[in-house]
Design a protein around this motif. Structure first.
Motif, PDB file in Angstrom:
ATOM      1  N   THR A  20       3.405   7.079   2.558  1.00  0.00           N
ATOM      2  CA  THR A  20       2.752   6.322   1.486  1.00  0.00           C
ATOM      3  C   THR A  20       1.398   5.816   1.935  1.00  0.00           C
ATOM      4  O   THR A  20       1.115   5.715   3.132  1.00  0.00           O
ATOM      5  CB  THR A  20       3.614   5.121   1.048  1.00  0.00           C
ATOM      6  N   ALA A  21       0.584   5.499   0.950  1.00  0.00           N
ATOM      7  CA  ALA A  21      -0.728   4.897   1.189  1.00  0.00           C
ATOM      8  C   ALA A  21      -1.091   4.039  -0.027  1.00  0.00           C
ATOM      9  O   ALA A  21      -0.477   4.174  -1.091  1.00  0.00           O
ATOM     10  CB  ALA A  21      -1.775   5.981   1.415  1.00  0.00           C
ATOM     11  N   HIS A  22      -2.073   3.190   0.156  1.00  0.00           N
ATOM     12  CA  HIS A  22      -2.536   2.295  -0.921  1.00  0.00           C
ATOM     13  C   HIS A  22      -1.380   1.519  -1.531  1.00  0.00           C
ATOM     14  O   HIS A  22      -1.202   1.473  -2.745  1.00  0.00           O
ATOM     15  CB  HIS A  22      -3.312   3.065  -1.999  1.00  0.00           C
ATOM     16  N   GLY A  23      -0.556   0.947  -0.648  1.00  0.00           N
ATOM     17  CA  GLY A  23       0.546   0.112  -1.113  1.00  0.00           C
ATOM     18  C   GLY A  23       1.585   0.860  -1.930  1.00  0.00           C
ATOM     19  O   GLY A  23       2.220   0.285  -2.805  1.00  0.00           O
ATOM     20  N   GLY A  24       1.734   2.153  -1.656  1.00  0.00           N
ATOM     21  CA  GLY A  24       2.724   2.950  -2.368  1.00  0.00           C
ATOM     22  C   GLY A  24       2.161   3.662  -3.591  1.00  0.00           C
ATOM     23  O   GLY A  24       2.880   4.394  -4.272  1.00  0.00           O
ATOM     24  N   ALA A  25       0.877   3.461  -3.873  1.00  0.00           N
ATOM     25  CA  ALA A  25       0.264   4.131  -5.027  1.00  0.00           C
ATOM     26  C   ALA A  25       0.174   5.640  -4.810  1.00  0.00           C
ATOM     27  O   ALA A  25       0.116   6.411  -5.761  1.00  0.00           O
ATOM     28  CB  ALA A  25      -1.125   3.552  -5.308  1.00  0.00           C
ATOM     29  N   VAL A  26       0.168   6.046  -3.543  1.00  0.00           N
ATOM     30  CA  VAL A  26       0.246   7.465  -3.189  1.00  0.00           C
ATOM     31  C   VAL A  26       1.516   7.634  -2.368  1.00  0.00           C
ATOM     32  O   VAL A  26       1.734   6.911  -1.395  1.00  0.00           O
ATOM     33  CB  VAL A  26      -0.982   7.920  -2.374  1.00  0.00           C
ATOM     34  N   ALA A  27       2.357   8.575  -2.770  1.00  0.00           N
ATOM     35  CA  ALA A  27       3.609   8.831  -2.047  1.00  0.00           C
ATOM     36  C   ALA A  27       3.852  10.339  -2.004  1.00  0.00           C
ATOM     37  O   ALA A  27       3.741  11.021  -3.019  1.00  0.00           O
ATOM     38  CB  ALA A  27       4.780   8.127  -2.724  1.00  0.00           C
ATOM     39  N   ILE A  28       4.162  10.823  -0.802  1.00  0.00           N
ATOM     40  CA  ILE A  28       4.455  12.235  -0.599  1.00  0.00           C
ATOM     41  C   ILE A  28       5.797  12.311   0.113  1.00  0.00           C
ATOM     42  O   ILE A  28       5.985  11.699   1.153  1.00  0.00           O
ATOM     43  CB  ILE A  28       3.360  12.929   0.231  1.00  0.00           C
ATOM     44  N   ARG A  29       6.722  13.073  -0.471  1.00  0.00           N
ATOM     45  CA  ARG A  29       8.066  13.212   0.097  1.00  0.00           C
ATOM     46  C   ARG A  29       8.212  14.626   0.654  1.00  0.00           C
ATOM     47  O   ARG A  29       7.894  15.605  -0.013  1.00  0.00           O
ATOM     48  CB  ARG A  29       9.118  12.941  -0.978  1.00  0.00           C
ATOM     49  N   VAL A  30       8.705  14.712   1.899  1.00  0.00           N
ATOM     50  CA  VAL A  30       8.830  15.997   2.591  1.00  0.00           C
ATOM     51  C   VAL A  30      10.053  15.962   3.495  1.00  0.00           C
ATOM     52  O   VAL A  30      10.464  14.900   3.955  1.00  0.00           O
ATOM     53  CB  VAL A  30       7.537  16.292   3.400  1.00  0.00           C
TER      54      VAL A  30
ATOM     55  N   ASP B 112       1.098   9.291   7.695  1.00  0.00           N
ATOM     56  CA  ASP B 112       2.322   8.499   7.727  1.00  0.00           C
ATOM     57  C   ASP B 112       3.537   9.417   7.855  1.00  0.00           C
ATOM     58  O   ASP B 112       4.452   9.160   8.645  1.00  0.00           O
ATOM     59  CB  ASP B 112       2.411   7.649   6.458  1.00  0.00           C
ATOM     60  N   ILE B 113       3.530  10.523   7.133  1.00  0.00           N
ATOM     61  CA  ILE B 113       4.612  11.507   7.231  1.00  0.00           C
ATOM     62  C   ILE B 113       4.705  12.054   8.649  1.00  0.00           C
ATOM     63  O   ILE B 113       5.793  12.138   9.222  1.00  0.00           O
ATOM     64  CB  ILE B 113       4.396  12.668   6.232  1.00  0.00           C
ATOM     65  N   ALA B 114       3.558  12.440   9.207  1.00  0.00           N
ATOM     66  CA  ALA B 114       3.550  13.012  10.555  1.00  0.00           C
ATOM     67  C   ALA B 114       4.157  12.043  11.565  1.00  0.00           C
ATOM     68  O   ALA B 114       4.952  12.447  12.423  1.00  0.00           O
ATOM     69  CB  ALA B 114       2.130  13.394  10.961  1.00  0.00           C
ATOM     70  N   GLU B 115       3.829  10.775  11.451  1.00  0.00           N
ATOM     71  CA  GLU B 115       4.366   9.773  12.372  1.00  0.00           C
ATOM     72  C   GLU B 115       5.884   9.616  12.187  1.00  0.00           C
ATOM     73  O   GLU B 115       6.631   9.530  13.157  1.00  0.00           O
ATOM     74  CB  GLU B 115       3.670   8.431  12.174  1.00  0.00           C
ATOM     75  N   GLN B 116       6.328   9.607  10.941  1.00  0.00           N
ATOM     76  CA  GLN B 116       7.762   9.490  10.680  1.00  0.00           C
ATOM     77  C   GLN B 116       8.532  10.704  11.204  1.00  0.00           C
ATOM     78  O   GLN B 116       9.619  10.557  11.773  1.00  0.00           O
ATOM     79  CB  GLN B 116       8.013   9.321   9.185  1.00  0.00           C
ATOM     80  N   ILE B 117       7.974  11.887  11.021  1.00  0.00           N
ATOM     81  CA  ILE B 117       8.625  13.098  11.529  1.00  0.00           C
ATOM     82  C   ILE B 117       8.698  13.057  13.046  1.00  0.00           C
ATOM     83  O   ILE B 117       9.722  13.411  13.639  1.00  0.00           O
ATOM     84  CB  ILE B 117       7.908  14.368  11.022  1.00  0.00           C
ATOM     85  N   ARG B 118       7.623  12.603  13.699  1.00  0.00           N
ATOM     86  CA  ARG B 118       7.647  12.464  15.160  1.00  0.00           C
ATOM     87  C   ARG B 118       8.758  11.515  15.585  1.00  0.00           C
ATOM     88  O   ARG B 118       9.502  11.799  16.526  1.00  0.00           O
ATOM     89  CB  ARG B 118       6.293  11.938  15.660  1.00  0.00           C
TER      90      ARG B 118
ATOM     91  N   ALA C 150      -6.641   8.503   0.681  1.00  0.00           N
ATOM     92  CA  ALA C 150      -5.283   7.995   0.444  1.00  0.00           C
ATOM     93  C   ALA C 150      -4.246   9.086   0.709  1.00  0.00           C
ATOM     94  O   ALA C 150      -3.217   8.832   1.344  1.00  0.00           O
ATOM     95  CB  ALA C 150      -5.156   7.474  -0.983  1.00  0.00           C
ATOM     96  N   VAL C 151      -4.507  10.300   0.244  1.00  0.00           N
ATOM     97  CA  VAL C 151      -3.579  11.408   0.483  1.00  0.00           C
ATOM     98  C   VAL C 151      -3.501  11.697   1.977  1.00  0.00           C
ATOM     99  O   VAL C 151      -2.411  11.898   2.530  1.00  0.00           O
ATOM    100  CB  VAL C 151      -4.004  12.662  -0.315  1.00  0.00           C
ATOM    101  N   LEU C 152      -4.640  11.690   2.649  1.00  0.00           N
ATOM    102  CA  LEU C 152      -4.663  11.921   4.092  1.00  0.00           C
ATOM    103  C   LEU C 152      -3.867  10.840   4.831  1.00  0.00           C
ATOM    104  O   LEU C 152      -3.109  11.146   5.756  1.00  0.00           O
ATOM    105  CB  LEU C 152      -6.107  11.979   4.594  1.00  0.00           C
ATOM    106  N   SER C 153      -4.004   9.607   4.413  1.00  0.00           N
ATOM    107  CA  SER C 153      -3.234   8.512   5.035  1.00  0.00           C
ATOM    108  C   SER C 153      -1.735   8.711   4.834  1.00  0.00           C
ATOM    109  O   SER C 153      -0.943   8.476   5.754  1.00  0.00           O
ATOM    110  CB  SER C 153      -3.657   7.165   4.449  1.00  0.00           C
TER     111      SER C 153
END
Length: 103
Positions: free
Chosen positions: A36-46, A79-85, A72-75
């Motif tokens: 997520t980014a911008h307080g959840g305004a952008v969310a990507i699920r993978v 965030d996804i990359a860090e969670q996957i790690r 925001a999308v890049l952020s």
């Protein structure tokens, strides 16, 4: 060719380990993270294995302009990359415990 009882036992352990690792791999493919980014305004699920499941961008982010939206999308992707790690490290830390069951 005859196999000794010790060899049969070893083969059974290897087969059990392969089955277990296959289950772990399947579990990973079902594990999802959401960046997520911008307080959840952008969310990507993978999934942890890299299958993208959903993208959500609130219209308010789009109104900020192209550069801000891209950041925001890049952020969210970072965030996804860090969670996957983190998930990968946690699962890798469990491997020695898993392998001791087959020793």
């Amino acid at each position: 060719m005859m196999t000794s009882p010790g060899m049969k036992d070893l083969l059974k352990r290897v087969e059990a380990m392969q089955a277990h690792l296959s289950a772990v791999r399947e579990n990973l493919s079902d594990t999802e993270v959401t960046g997520t980014a911008h307080g959840g305004a952008v969310a990507i699920r993978v999934t942890v294995t890299g299958e993208f499941r959903a993208v959500r961008i609130d219209p308010e982010v789009l109104e900020l302009g192209q550069d801000e939206t891209e950041q925001a999308v890049l952020s969210a992707l970072r965030d996804i990359a860090e969670q996957i790690r983190t998930v990968s490290e946690q699962r890798a830390a469990q491997l020695p415990d898993i392998l001791t069951h087959f020793a």
